[in-house]
Design a protein around this motif. Structure first.
Motif, PDB file in Angstrom:
ATOM      1  N   GLY A 142      55.071  -3.212 -89.024  1.00  0.00           N
ATOM      2  CA  GLY A 142      55.424  -3.393 -87.624  1.00  0.00           C
ATOM      3  C   GLY A 142      54.399  -2.921 -86.621  1.00  0.00           C
ATOM      4  O   GLY A 142      54.644  -3.004 -85.407  1.00  0.00           O
ATOM      5  N   LYS A 143      53.260  -2.428 -87.081  1.00  0.00           N
ATOM      6  CA  LYS A 143      52.244  -1.910 -86.151  1.00  0.00           C
ATOM      7  C   LYS A 143      51.276  -2.995 -85.684  1.00  0.00           C
ATOM      8  O   LYS A 143      50.808  -2.971 -84.551  1.00  0.00           O
ATOM      9  CB  LYS A 143      51.454  -0.783 -86.815  1.00  0.00           C
ATOM     10  N   ILE A 144      50.957  -3.919 -86.597  1.00  0.00           N
ATOM     11  CA  ILE A 144      49.968  -4.964 -86.274  1.00  0.00           C
ATOM     12  C   ILE A 144      50.668  -6.114 -85.569  1.00  0.00           C
ATOM     13  O   ILE A 144      51.546  -6.771 -86.139  1.00  0.00           O
ATOM     14  CB  ILE A 144      49.246  -5.442 -87.539  1.00  0.00           C
ATOM     15  N   TYR A 145      50.283  -6.359 -84.331  1.00  0.00           N
ATOM     16  CA  TYR A 145      50.958  -7.343 -83.485  1.00  0.00           C
ATOM     17  C   TYR A 145      50.519  -8.764 -83.801  1.00  0.00           C
ATOM     18  O   TYR A 145      51.341  -9.686 -83.806  1.00  0.00           O
ATOM     19  CB  TYR A 145      50.661  -6.999 -82.024  1.00  0.00           C
ATOM     20  N   THR A 146      49.224  -8.961 -84.035  1.00  0.00           N
ATOM     21  CA  THR A 146      48.719 -10.309 -84.300  1.00  0.00           C
ATOM     22  C   THR A 146      47.505 -10.253 -85.215  1.00  0.00           C
ATOM     23  O   THR A 146      46.840  -9.221 -85.327  1.00  0.00           O
ATOM     24  CB  THR A 146      48.341 -11.042 -82.989  1.00  0.00           C
ATOM     25  N   ALA A 169      45.650  -3.256 -94.330  1.00  0.00           N
ATOM     26  CA  ALA A 169      45.847  -2.705 -92.985  1.00  0.00           C
ATOM     27  C   ALA A 169      47.292  -2.257 -92.784  1.00  0.00           C
ATOM     28  O   ALA A 169      47.548  -1.205 -92.189  1.00  0.00           O
ATOM     29  CB  ALA A 169      45.447  -3.741 -91.934  1.00  0.00           C
ATOM     30  N   ILE A 170      48.231  -3.038 -93.273  1.00  0.00           N
ATOM     31  CA  ILE A 170      49.646  -2.676 -93.150  1.00  0.00           C
ATOM     32  C   ILE A 170      49.939  -1.410 -93.965  1.00  0.00           C
ATOM     33  O   ILE A 170      50.690  -0.538 -93.531  1.00  0.00           O
ATOM     34  CB  ILE A 170      50.543  -3.847 -93.589  1.00  0.00           C
ATOM     35  N   ASP A 171      49.321  -1.309 -95.147  1.00  0.00           N
ATOM     36  CA  ASP A 171      49.491  -0.098 -95.963  1.00  0.00           C
ATOM     37  C   ASP A 171      49.002   1.136 -95.220  1.00  0.00           C
ATOM     38  O   ASP A 171      49.602   2.220 -95.306  1.00  0.00           O
ATOM     39  CB  ASP A 171      48.732  -0.231 -97.284  1.00  0.00           C
TER      40      ASP A 171
END
Length: 267
Positions: free
Chosen positions: A147-151, A140-142
């Motif tokens: 810095g987009k995924i908060y939790t 998901a980060i890729d």
């Protein structure tokens, strides 16, 4: 509210008038983070409770989650707009993917980009995921970028401590929100937690919550009773010692409660 409060109220399994009254009581008690989801079937009731409470919108942190059936290009955004209508708000503070899609019906890239588009459109302040494994989180980060995924909202309680996922989230700068912190009431009869609770003139539930808070997690216990809602808030005042933490860590049993057939292959 821009930042996720460390202690919120979960609304899983709360329905109808019970949901309305429970959320209103929580807001009266001082809760400012309310967590719901499309599949809970209570977004409308949560919205009614918030409206009736009189608490200003800017003081609240509202989380909802997109269900598996709505991950497609055709359904995603309209389902979020429907959620907002039910909640009677223009946007939520946090929009989560409730579960990763296991069967490949919709690619992760597709539904993550739809999630990001909802943020760009102003339908949510923050975006995140729920029930994602370490590998899925990295994927998901890729896709979305750092810095987009908060939790990452995951099951955490003394019998399923999820330490590998929690540690990985910390390394990637992602807050962990623990759900089912009381293990559906099991903590109340646990001898270790009862013993620790006696030291603090507290309840085992308060100790289980304080254990999560000590780790830097957010947590969302659920209750329909005002006295329990109030008591859970008091856990914010408890600071467990390292020895307390070690005693609780020994309760790990890999005892997962939320494990539906569509769950991922857990870490």
């Amino acid at each position: 509210m821009s930042e996720l409060p460390s202690l919120g109220m979960g609304t899983f399994r709360l329905e109808g008038d019970v949901a309305i009254e429970s959320v209103k009581q929580a807001l009266e008690s001082g809760y400012r983070h309310i967590d719901t989801a499309q599949i809970y079937g209570n977004e409308l009731e949560v919205g009614i409770a918030i409206e009736q409470s009189g608490v200003p919108r800017e003081e609240l942190f509202i989380t909802t989650k997109v269900w598996l059936d709505n991950l497609t290009q055709d359904a995603f955004t309209s389902s979020v707009e429907d959620s907002l209508n039910k909640l009677r708000v223009e946007s939520v503070d946090l929009l989560l993917l409730h579960w990763p899609e296991k069967d490949g019906r919709v690619s992760m890239e597709t539904y993550l980009k739809l999630l990001a588009q909802c943020q760009q459109k102003g339908l949510t302040k923050h975006i995140g995921v729920s029930n994602f494994t370490i590998k899925q989180l990295d994927n998901a980060i890729d896709i979305l970028g750092e810095g987009k995924i908060y939790t990452n909202q995951i099951e955490v309680h003394p019998y399923l401590q999820n330490t590998a996922v929690i540690e990985h989230c910390k390394q990637r700068g992602i807050t962990v929100t623990g759900y089912m912190p009381l293990a559906v009431g099991k903590v109340m009869s646990d001898g270790v937690l009862i013993k620790i609770a006696e030291r603090y003139n507290a309840t085992p539930a308060q100790i289980a919550i304080a254990w999560q808070l000590k780790q830097g997690l957010a947590t969302i216990p659920s209750s329909t009773k005002r006295k329990n809602l109030d008591a859970n808030l008091e856990a914010l005042k408890i600071t467990l010692t390292d020895e307390d933490m070690r005693e609780i860590s020994a309760l790990e049993a890999n005892e997962r409660i939320a494990n539906p057939e569509f769950a991922p292959n857990w870490d």
